[in-house]
Design an enzyme around this catalytic site. Sequence first.
Site, PDB file in Angstrom:
ATOM      1  N   GLY A  10       0.778  -1.086   0.053  1.00 52.85           N
ATOM      2  CA  GLY A  10      -0.138  -0.126  -0.008  1.00 52.85           C
ATOM      3  C   GLY A  10       0.774   1.323   0.105  1.00 52.85           C
ATOM      4  O   GLY A  10       2.044   1.286  -0.530  1.00 52.85           O
ATOM      5  N   CYS A  11       0.307   2.259   0.688  1.00 51.18           N
ATOM      6  CA  CYS A  11       1.154   3.531   0.751  1.00 51.18           C
ATOM      7  C   CYS A  11       2.398   3.225   1.545  1.00 51.18           C
ATOM      8  O   CYS A  11       2.730   2.971   2.396  1.00 51.18           O
ATOM      9  CB  CYS A  11       0.237   4.728   1.535  1.00 51.18           C
ATOM     10  SG  CYS A  11       1.022   6.200   1.935  1.00 51.18           S
ATOM     11  N   PHE A  12       3.458   4.153   0.645  1.00 52.41           N
ATOM     12  CA  PHE A  12       4.919   3.867   1.121  1.00 52.41           C
ATOM     13  C   PHE A  12       5.274   4.646   2.442  1.00 52.41           C
ATOM     14  O   PHE A  12       6.055   4.158   3.268  1.00 52.41           O
ATOM     15  CB  PHE A  12       5.873   3.909   0.125  1.00 52.41           C
ATOM     16  CG  PHE A  12       6.009   5.135  -0.729  1.00 52.41           C
ATOM     17  CD1 PHE A  12       5.419   6.250  -0.318  1.00 52.41           C
ATOM     18  CD2 PHE A  12       6.545   4.796  -2.185  1.00 52.41           C
ATOM     19  CE1 PHE A  12       5.496   7.411  -1.141  1.00 52.41           C
ATOM     20  CE2 PHE A  12       6.475   6.193  -2.914  1.00 52.41           C
ATOM     21  CZ  PHE A  12       6.030   7.410  -2.474  1.00 52.41           C
ATOM     22  N   TRP A  13       4.262   5.490   2.649  1.00 49.68           N
ATOM     23  CA  TRP A  13       4.549   6.204   3.813  1.00 49.68           C
ATOM     24  C   TRP A  13       4.349   5.204   5.116  1.00 49.68           C
ATOM     25  O   TRP A  13       5.113   5.504   5.840  1.00 49.68           O
ATOM     26  CB  TRP A  13       3.816   7.497   3.819  1.00 49.68           C
ATOM     27  CG  TRP A  13       3.815   8.496   3.079  1.00 49.68           C
ATOM     28  CD1 TRP A  13       4.786   8.899   2.165  1.00 49.68           C
ATOM     29  CD2 TRP A  13       2.736   9.420   2.631  1.00 49.68           C
ATOM     30  NE1 TRP A  13       4.700   9.968   1.308  1.00 49.68           N
ATOM     31  CE2 TRP A  13       3.372  10.441   1.577  1.00 49.68           C
ATOM     32  CE3 TRP A  13       1.657   9.899   2.712  1.00 49.68           C
ATOM     33  CZ2 TRP A  13       2.754  11.401   0.995  1.00 49.68           C
ATOM     34  CZ3 TRP A  13       0.803  10.824   2.262  1.00 49.68           C
ATOM     35  CH2 TRP A  13       1.525  11.815   1.409  1.00 49.68           C
ATOM     36  N   CYS A  14       3.368   4.556   5.041  1.00 47.34           N
ATOM     37  CA  CYS A  14       3.090   3.726   6.014  1.00 47.34           C
ATOM     38  C   CYS A  14       4.137   2.414   6.314  1.00 47.34           C
ATOM     39  O   CYS A  14       4.487   2.381   7.193  1.00 47.34           O
ATOM     40  CB  CYS A  14       1.645   2.985   5.866  1.00 47.34           C
ATOM     41  SG  CYS A  14       0.278   4.083   5.883  1.00 47.34           S
TER      42      CYS A  14
END
Length: 178
Positions: A10-14
Amino acid sequence: MKSIAVLGGGCFWCTEAVFKMIKGISVVKPGYAGGNTENPTYDQVCSGTTGHAEVIYLEYDPALVKYTDLLTVFFGSHDPTTLNRQGNDIGTQYRSVIFYTTEEQKKEAEDFIKDINESNKDGKPVVTEVVPLPKFYEAENYHHDYFANHPGNPYCQVIINPKLEKVQHKFADLLKTL
């Protein structure tokens, strides 16, 4: 000796924030992999037309953290049963994917997925792709350490914070000591 793992959950920030907490990992970089566009930008990847997934690149010491431990955290910190989606993030760029760098990683990932599916016959099957790493493209600088640099951002507070709390609780034995 350092090893490399490239994971998309999913989101690479997470995923970046999650794996920065894990012992034995010396490098965590957000980026893109698995598409057809050379040197893609965030806007291009978000358009869903490049074929790339948002991923994290990890350098880790297998003497301190095993690849299967990384897989445990990976599968425990996102939903590997949703195709091209993580929560409100929808599109192929948010797919669950493991880009292996060795045949051993491929086998471990495939065996891990098989074990999950066999232990949860009544649940939804894992849809995580296991494919060779073609090339990793590092994300733009403003994506690096996004959570650490933007703790007040609503996305960080609503999405990332609960994920980090879950990882801290479920995988306490794998966390770096401060």
